[in-house]
Design a protein around this motif. Structure first.
Motif, PDB file in Angstrom:
ATOM      1  N   SER A  39       0.801  -1.224   0.000  1.00 58.66           N
ATOM      2  CA  SER A  39       0.000   0.000   0.000  1.00 58.66           C
ATOM      3  C   SER A  39       0.838   1.281   0.000  1.00 58.66           C
ATOM      4  N   LEU A  40       2.104   1.211   0.324  1.00 58.43           N
ATOM      5  CA  LEU A  40       2.952   2.406   0.309  1.00 58.43           C
ATOM      6  C   LEU A  40       3.631   2.542  -1.038  1.00 58.43           C
ATOM      7  N   ARG A  41       3.654   3.747  -1.537  1.00 60.19           N
ATOM      8  CA  ARG A  41       4.288   4.000  -2.834  1.00 60.19           C
ATOM      9  C   ARG A  41       5.325   5.105  -2.680  1.00 60.19           C
ATOM     10  N   ALA A  42       6.365   5.028  -3.453  1.00 59.82           N
ATOM     11  CA  ALA A  42       7.374   6.081  -3.474  1.00 59.82           C
ATOM     12  C   ALA A  42       6.815   7.301  -4.190  1.00 59.82           C
ATOM     13  N   SER A  43       7.278   8.473  -3.797  1.00 62.75           N
ATOM     14  CA  SER A  43       6.936   9.707  -4.507  1.00 62.75           C
ATOM     15  C   SER A  43       8.023   9.972  -5.536  1.00 62.75           C
TER      16      SER A  43
ATOM     17  N   GLY B 110       8.143  31.330  -8.221  1.00 62.65           N
ATOM     18  CA  GLY B 110       7.183  30.244  -8.247  1.00 62.65           C
ATOM     19  C   GLY B 110       7.654  29.151  -7.313  1.00 62.65           C
ATOM     20  N   LEU B 111       6.715  28.434  -6.725  1.00 61.05           N
ATOM     21  CA  LEU B 111       7.108  27.318  -5.865  1.00 61.05           C
ATOM     22  C   LEU B 111       6.039  26.252  -5.853  1.00 61.05           C
ATOM     23  N   MET B 112       6.487  25.066  -5.521  1.00 62.40           N
ATOM     24  CA  MET B 112       5.581  23.939  -5.358  1.00 62.40           C
ATOM     25  C   MET B 112       6.087  23.101  -4.196  1.00 62.40           C
ATOM     26  N   GLU B 113       5.249  22.965  -3.168  1.00 57.65           N
ATOM     27  CA  GLU B 113       5.590  22.081  -2.066  1.00 57.65           C
ATOM     28  C   GLU B 113       5.388  20.651  -2.537  1.00 57.65           C
ATOM     29  N   LEU B 114       6.399  19.817  -2.301  1.00 57.98           N
ATOM     30  CA  LEU B 114       6.319  18.410  -2.702  1.00 57.98           C
ATOM     31  C   LEU B 114       5.889  17.507  -1.554  1.00 57.98           C
ATOM     32  N   GLY B 115       6.150  17.952  -0.332  1.00 56.18           N
ATOM     33  CA  GLY B 115       5.791  17.131   0.819  1.00 56.18           C
ATOM     34  C   GLY B 115       6.517  17.593   2.062  1.00 56.18           C
ATOM     35  N   THR B 116       6.480  16.761   3.075  1.00 60.28           N
ATOM     36  CA  THR B 116       7.154  17.077   4.331  1.00 60.28           C
ATOM     37  C   THR B 116       7.944  15.858   4.792  1.00 60.28           C
ATOM     38  N   LEU B 117       8.931  16.127   5.621  1.00 59.00           N
ATOM     39  CA  LEU B 117       9.697  15.086   6.283  1.00 59.00           C
ATOM     40  C   LEU B 117       9.889  15.573   7.712  1.00 59.00           C
ATOM     41  N   ASP B 118       9.263  14.897   8.661  1.00 58.48           N
ATOM     42  CA  ASP B 118       9.184  15.376  10.043  1.00 58.48           C
ATOM     43  C   ASP B 118       8.639  16.798  10.018  1.00 58.48           C
ATOM     44  N   ASP B 119       9.412  17.785  10.513  1.00 59.42           N
ATOM     45  CA  ASP B 119       8.896  19.157  10.545  1.00 59.42           C
ATOM     46  C   ASP B 119       9.435  20.018   9.401  1.00 59.42           C
ATOM     47  N   ALA B 120      10.042  19.398   8.390  1.00 57.65           N
ATOM     48  CA  ALA B 120      10.606  20.144   7.267  1.00 57.65           C
ATOM     49  C   ALA B 120       9.716  20.053   6.031  1.00 57.65           C
ATOM     50  N   GLU B 121       9.525  21.199   5.386  1.00 60.23           N
ATOM     51  CA  GLU B 121       8.817  21.252   4.107  1.00 60.23           C
ATOM     52  C   GLU B 121       9.851  21.053   2.999  1.00 60.23           C
ATOM     53  N   ILE B 122       9.497  20.281   1.999  1.00 54.40           N
ATOM     54  CA  ILE B 122      10.377  20.022   0.862  1.00 54.40           C
ATOM     55  C   ILE B 122       9.651  20.496  -0.384  1.00 54.40           C
ATOM     56  N   GLY B 123      10.361  21.235  -1.216  1.00 50.48           N
ATOM     57  CA  GLY B 123       9.707  21.731  -2.416  1.00 50.48           C
ATOM     58  C   GLY B 123      10.693  22.243  -3.444  1.00 50.48           C
TER      59      GLY B 123
ATOM     60  N   ARG C 240      16.520  27.768 -10.163  1.00 52.95           N
ATOM     61  CA  ARG C 240      15.598  26.752  -9.640  1.00 52.95           C
ATOM     62  C   ARG C 240      16.349  25.942  -8.609  1.00 52.95           C
ATOM     63  N   LYS C 241      15.692  25.744  -7.453  1.00 52.13           N
ATOM     64  CA  LYS C 241      16.324  24.984  -6.373  1.00 52.13           C
ATOM     65  C   LYS C 241      15.318  24.052  -5.719  1.00 52.13           C
ATOM     66  N   ILE C 242      15.828  23.009  -5.116  1.00 49.58           N
ATOM     67  CA  ILE C 242      15.056  22.152  -4.225  1.00 49.58           C
ATOM     68  C   ILE C 242      15.384  22.615  -2.819  1.00 49.58           C
ATOM     69  N   TYR C 243      14.354  22.863  -2.005  1.00 45.64           N
ATOM     70  CA  TYR C 243      14.588  23.360  -0.656  1.00 45.64           C
ATOM     71  C   TYR C 243      14.030  22.408   0.390  1.00 45.64           C
ATOM     72  N   PHE C 244      14.655  22.452   1.565  1.00 43.59           N
ATOM     73  CA  PHE C 244      14.217  21.736   2.760  1.00 43.59           C
ATOM     74  C   PHE C 244      14.158  22.804   3.843  1.00 43.59           C
ATOM     75  N   ALA C 245      12.967  23.184   4.278  1.00 45.53           N
ATOM     76  CA  ALA C 245      12.828  24.316   5.189  1.00 45.53           C
ATOM     77  C   ALA C 245      11.849  24.026   6.319  1.00 45.53           C
ATOM     78  N   ARG C 246      12.101  24.687   7.448  1.00 44.85           N
ATOM     79  CA  ARG C 246      11.159  24.651   8.575  1.00 44.85           C
ATOM     80  C   ARG C 246      10.344  25.899   8.587  1.00 44.85           C
TER      81      ARG C 246
END
Length: 122
Positions: A5-9, A38-51, A116-122
């Motif tokens: 039931s779990l799928r990779a993103s 422009g930005l798009m949030e892709l998801g979270t990991l613990d308390d970090a937003e990834i986008g 363009r960057k990938i970010y990991f932010a709180r």
């Protein structure tokens, strides 16, 4: 929950369509072309937003959050102002740059090639 039931993103971060908006008036720098972002949030990991975040050619001021980012494409300079206990610093950004910014840093971004960057932010 079964093991099936779990799928990779999966995202092609370099190809995502990011709708741009003009920067806020307080972020515009006098005498500099106004940028769009422009930005798009892709998801979270613990308390970090990834986008994915992108800025057009131009300049802007910002006050940063706690963040790590990796530049995917483009060219820019980020100037960290001497304020709030942070030392003045200037960083040249290019594909592959990995940068750590801290909460409260006052920055000036000058983009010469859409960044363009990938970010990991709180």
């Amino acid at each position: 929950m079964t093991s099936n039931s779990l799928r990779a993103s999966h995202h092609q971060a370099s190809r995502l369509g990011l709708p741009h908006q003009e920067i806020e008036s307080e972020q515009q720098l006098a005498g500099q072309p106004a940028a769009t972002v422009g930005l798009m949030e892709l998801g979270t990991l613990d308390d970090a937003e990834i986008g994915v975040w992108e800025m057009s050619v131009g300049a802007m001021a910002d006050i940063e959050n706690d963040e790590w980012f990796v530049v995917l494409s483009g060219q820019a300079t980020v100037q960290i102002l001497e304020a709030g206990g942070f030392a003045a610093q200037e960083i040249e950004l290019a594909p592959g740059s990995v940068v750590r910014l801290h909460q409260g840093m006052e920055t000036r971004w000058t983009v010469t090639q859409t960044l363009r960057k990938i970010y990991f932010a709180r």
